[in-house]
Design a protein around this motif. Structure first.
Motif, PDB file in Angstrom:
ATOM      1  N   THR A  63      95.689  41.057 -13.952  1.00  0.00           N
ATOM      2  CA  THR A  63      97.039  40.744 -13.488  1.00  0.00           C
ATOM      3  C   THR A  63      97.246  41.277 -12.072  1.00  0.00           C
ATOM      4  OG1 THR A  63      97.886  40.857 -15.745  1.00  0.00           O
ATOM      5  CG2 THR A  63      99.494  41.014 -13.969  1.00  0.00           C
ATOM      6  N   PHE A  70      96.785  36.034 -10.264  1.00  0.00           N
ATOM      7  CA  PHE A  70      97.164  36.023 -11.676  1.00  0.00           C
ATOM      8  C   PHE A  70      98.478  36.768 -11.865  1.00  0.00           C
ATOM      9  CE2 PHE A  70      92.464  35.611 -12.619  1.00  0.00           C
ATOM     10  CZ  PHE A  70      92.563  34.340 -13.171  1.00  0.00           C
ATOM     11  N   VAL A  71      99.424  36.136 -12.566  1.00  0.00           N
ATOM     12  CA  VAL A  71     100.626  36.847 -12.995  1.00  0.00           C
ATOM     13  C   VAL A  71     100.584  37.069 -14.521  1.00  0.00           C
ATOM     14  CG1 VAL A  71     102.014  35.973 -11.098  1.00  0.00           C
ATOM     15  CG2 VAL A  71     101.904  34.677 -13.224  1.00  0.00           C
ATOM     16  N   PHE A  72      99.691  36.375 -15.178  1.00  0.00           N
ATOM     17  CA  PHE A  72      99.515  36.568 -16.609  1.00  0.00           C
ATOM     18  C   PHE A  72      98.117  36.086 -16.994  1.00  0.00           C
ATOM     19  CE2 PHE A  72      99.404  34.836 -20.913  1.00  0.00           C
ATOM     20  CZ  PHE A  72      99.752  35.967 -21.641  1.00  0.00           C
ATOM     21  N   PRO A  91      93.266  42.001 -19.556  1.00  0.00           N
ATOM     22  CA  PRO A  91      94.467  41.390 -18.963  1.00  0.00           C
ATOM     23  C   PRO A  91      95.130  42.298 -17.937  1.00  0.00           C
ATOM     24  CG  PRO A  91      94.442  41.066 -21.341  1.00  0.00           C
ATOM     25  CD  PRO A  91      93.326  42.000 -21.034  1.00  0.00           C
ATOM     26  N   GLU A  92      95.159  43.598 -18.190  1.00  0.00           N
ATOM     27  CA  GLU A  92      95.806  44.522 -17.261  1.00  0.00           C
ATOM     28  C   GLU A  92      95.063  44.560 -15.932  1.00  0.00           C
ATOM     29  OE1 GLU A  92      96.745  45.281 -21.380  1.00  0.00           O
ATOM     30  OE2 GLU A  92      94.813  45.237 -20.308  1.00  0.00           O
ATOM     31  N   SER A  96      96.235  31.318 -18.647  1.00  0.00           N
ATOM     32  CA  SER A  96      96.554  32.152 -17.476  1.00  0.00           C
ATOM     33  C   SER A  96      97.635  31.466 -16.660  1.00  0.00           C
ATOM     34  CB  SER A  96      95.307  32.368 -16.607  1.00  0.00           C
ATOM     35  OG  SER A  96      94.850  31.134 -16.079  1.00  0.00           O
TER      36      SER A  96
END
Length: 753
Positions: free
Chosen positions: A199, A180-182, A195-196, A172
């Motif tokens: 983020t 979170f950006v990834f 993940p979507e 992450s």
């Protein structure tokens, strides 16, 4: 082929310039034109010249107009143009150069200058043309490379995201606000999300687990990439224990690294956590396997060696006094043979447990291997050797009570306990460490020497190492050194083994066998010293002595009316290091032996390695009159097909084919094939290793020529062989050999179908 165009309205000039142009370069084509218009028309058909030589003043289109028209075509920009003119004023030269002329010559033309300038300009034009073509190609390659790189970069980014999603690690990235950006799929699944969905959301405050304080990872040097570039060091890299969604504790190796090159000034933080729970368990298992004996669970040889090394090192301090005890169970092989290996294993475990019980202060108690145990004890008294003996008595007395066999590991828990016991004792070797120069290997070796001394004393005792024990081992090393003078010291002797005619029972030959009689009376067999002699090259003088002594003895027997063939083994080293032909010839001349009474035996490997070279050497030996035999036939590389290619007189079938000849149809078939083939090739056959009369009878029925072995006689000194010619051996076997002869001639039954 290069093309030079001559343009001049004077035919005489065209002829002269044409002849000169052909001298500029070999394999050259020259075309002449009477006018500029004619030349341009020819060029427009696709015939492009590599150089143009033109007159400046011509009827119709003059030189300046021609050059200008020529330069307007794309292909002629770099074509060199030489202008020939009779005008010497500067204006004409400038006009020619402005029109695009490369160079000019004044008429009447100097022939040498014409050719030299032409060569230079043509070479420069060719080089310029090649450079331009290469530049164009490089530009094209560069453009293709840029396009391919951009395509690859775009695809690699897509693939990288796919790979990160499939990596079995939680990955992450968070911004400075902790969002979170990834998030990769593994991380999202561990958080029971996607993940979507994660983020842009804040990272949970309890994301980190419990760090393992004793397992922090230290980076000894700045990390580098696969291409050697420096990379920023991780802010943190550590092991942590995380409780998963099922409540089980998992061990993760986590690293946190700043991500440079992001769009904002504040760096992103990359967090990677790899589940190493199974790895940690495997490491612990490997550590156990590496340092623990699998049967007894006690430290193994490696652990014992490391313990001794640690004591010798002493962390920079003076190493403490300690003793190494090496134990070997007495008659343990009998336990395995009579009770079985499973009982033996349980005895070993029982011994290990008792040693640990009676020696609670031991630095280490472990199994070295087999039925050997190693014990290291610190010595604190004033007299370390006496203290070591006292501790050895304690260890020896620990073997007085019988050892309970105990239950088998595979026994069911509800099964009845095995109350059987076994009595065994131990031979104990002791070495006391007091010398700072001692090493682990040295201590183990010395303890082993002492233990072996206790074992040879009858067991159930102990021996303390003393330096005289090393003297005995040094004696073995002395053998190698004494080989240097073995010939001159007259310690070599020969014994002879008879070779018997299986039809008549007569001794018709002997094989000379080397022995080394040491000054102390010890008789060494060749296997103990000949390999060293071959390695050191001493085999050459030793073989020369053997050959000389054997031939001398044969001559002496001949003088006593004993007719016998002398067989001498020749080392393969002689065929590589010495002139074997001259060596044998010198011995024949020196001893006076009749060459027909000499047979030279060689092994298969000498002959098969290079058949052509070997055959030439063998042929030279046979020209002297000596016979050649292949010793131990069938044990090396040779096959029956080689028999027709080798220049030999005899083969000696190896003992391994005879050992089971009475009951082995396959060995019978092999030996029978050898004898039959050799008979057809007119090669004699001698069989080695005959030890029973049944073997001799079977070989006689197969019409084998000769035999040798313990059944007839062991190797004997020369005087004993002489007696055998005149006494009982011939009489003892006369009747038996006659029966063999009758059985063979009548086609009696074989020993096996």
């Amino acid at each position: 082929m290069k093309l030079i165009a001559i343009v001049d309205d004077q035919s005489a000039n065209r002829a002269v310039f044409g002849r000169l142009a052909k001298k500029i370069a070999p394999a050259l084509k020259v075309e002449s034109f009477a006018s500029a218009e004619e030349a341009l028309a020819y060029f427009n058909t696709g015939h492009h010249p590599d150089m143009v030589i033109t007159d400046f003043r011509m009827t119709g289109m003059d030189g300046a107009e021609f050059i200008s028209a020529l330069r307007e075509t794309p292909w002629a920009h770099d074509v060199p143009v030489i202008v020939i003119t009779a005008y010497e004023d500067r204006a004409h030269r400038l006009e020619a150069l402005r029109a695009g002329a490369t160079d000019f010559l004044l008429a009447p033309v100097d022939h040498g200058e014409f050719v030299s300038r032409g060569k230079n300009l043509l070479h420069m034009a060719t080089s310029r043309k090649h450079a331009k073509q290469r530049a164009t190609a490089l530009e094209r390659e560069l453009a293709d490379s840029h396009r391919a790189r951009n395509t690859l970069l775009r695809r690699s980014r897509q693939h990288l995201l796919q790979v990160i999603d499939t990596v079995p690690a939680m990955i992450s990235a968070t911004d400075e606000s902790g969002k979170f950006v990834f998030v990769n799929r593994c991380m999202a699944e561990s958080m029971r999300s996607t993940p979507e969905a994660l983020t842009g959301s804040p990272a949970p405050p309890g994301l980190e687990g419990r760090r393992c304080a004793s397992a922090r990872w230290e980076l000894k040097a700045p990390p580098v990439g696969c291409c050697g570039e420096r990379r920023p060091c991780c802010e943190a890299r550590y092991e942590e224990i995380v409780r998963d969604t099922y409540g089980a504790e998992r061990v993760f190796l986590t690293s946190e690294t700043p991500l440079e090159g992001s769009h904002s000034d504040a760096p992103l933080w990359l967090r990677t956590s790899l589940d190493i729970t199974d790895l940690k368990a495997a490491q612990e298992r490997l550590h156990f396997l590496a340092y623990r004996d699998q049967l007894t669970g006690t430290p193994n040889r490696l652990r014992i060696e490391k313990t001794i090394q640690a004591l010798l090192s002493g962390n920079g301090k003076k190493s403490p006094s300690f003793a190494l005890f090496m134990l070997d169970l007495d008659r343990f092989k009998a336990i395995n043979d009579t009770l079985g290996h499973s009982i033996g294993d349980r005895v070993l475990k029982s011994v290990a447990g008792r040693l640990e019980t009676v020696l609670p202060d031991a630095v280490v108690v472990g199994r070295l291997g087999g039925d050997e145990f190693g014990i290291v004890l610190r010595l604190t008294g004033t007299y370390p050797h006496e203290e070591a003996r006292e501790r050895a008595v304690t260890i020896r007395d620990a073997f007085i009570p019988p050892f309970a066999i105990g239950p088998d590991d595979s026994t069911h828990p509800d099964a009845a306990m095995d109350d059987s016991v076994v009595i065994t004792t131990a031979s104990i070797g002791i070495v006391v460490h007091q010398d700072a120069s001692e090493t682990v290997d040295m201590l183990l070796k010395r303890a082993d020497m002492a233990m072996y001394k206790a074992k040879t004393a009858g067991g159930n005792t102990f021996e303390l190492f003393h330096h005289e024990m090393e003297d005995a081992e040094a004696a073995a090393m002395r053998i190698e050194l004494d080989l240097q003078s073995v010939v001159t010291s007259r310690e070599l002797i020969l014994h002879y083994q008879p070779q018997i005619d299986l039809r008549s029972g007569k001794i018709i030959g002997v094989e000379a066998l080397l022995r080394w009689q040491r000054p102390d009376g010890t008789l060494l067999l060749p296997a103990t010293f000949l390999p060293v002699a071959e390695e050191t090259g001493l085999i050459v003088p030793i073989t020369e002595w053997v050959l000389n002594e054997a031939c001398r003895q044969q001559v002496a027997w001949t003088a006593e009316d004993i007719t016998v063939r002398m067989a001498v083994n020749m080392s393969g080293v002689l065929f590589r290091r010495a002139d074997i032909h001259n060596l044998v010839m010198d011995v024949i001349e020196r001893t006076g032996i009749n060459p027909v009474d000499l047979e030279l035996e060689l092994t298969e490997s000498v002959l098969i390695g290079n058949t052509d070279t070997a055959n030439q050497q063998l042929a030279d030996l046979r020209k002297l009159g000596a016979a050649v035999a292949v010793d131990d036939f069938g044990t090396g590389y040779a096959s029956l097909t080689y028999l027709s290619r080798l220049v030999i007189d005899r083969i000696k079938i190896d003992k391994s084919f005879i050992d089971r000849i009475e009951n082995s149809p396959s060995d019978q078939a092999i030996v029978r094939s050898m004898i039959d083939l050799c008979r057809k090739l007119e090669i004699k056959v001698t069989t080695e290793g005959i030890e029973r009369p049944e073997q001799a009878r079977w070989l006689a029925r197969q019409r084998c020529d000769e035999g040798q072995g313990y059944y007839f006689s062991r190797p004997q000194p020369a005087d004993k062989i002489a007696e055998m010619f005149h006494t009982s051996m011939k009489a003892a076997h006369r009747d038996e050999m006659q029966m063999c002869h009758i059985s063979a001639s009548e086609g009696g039954p074989e020993l096996a179908p």
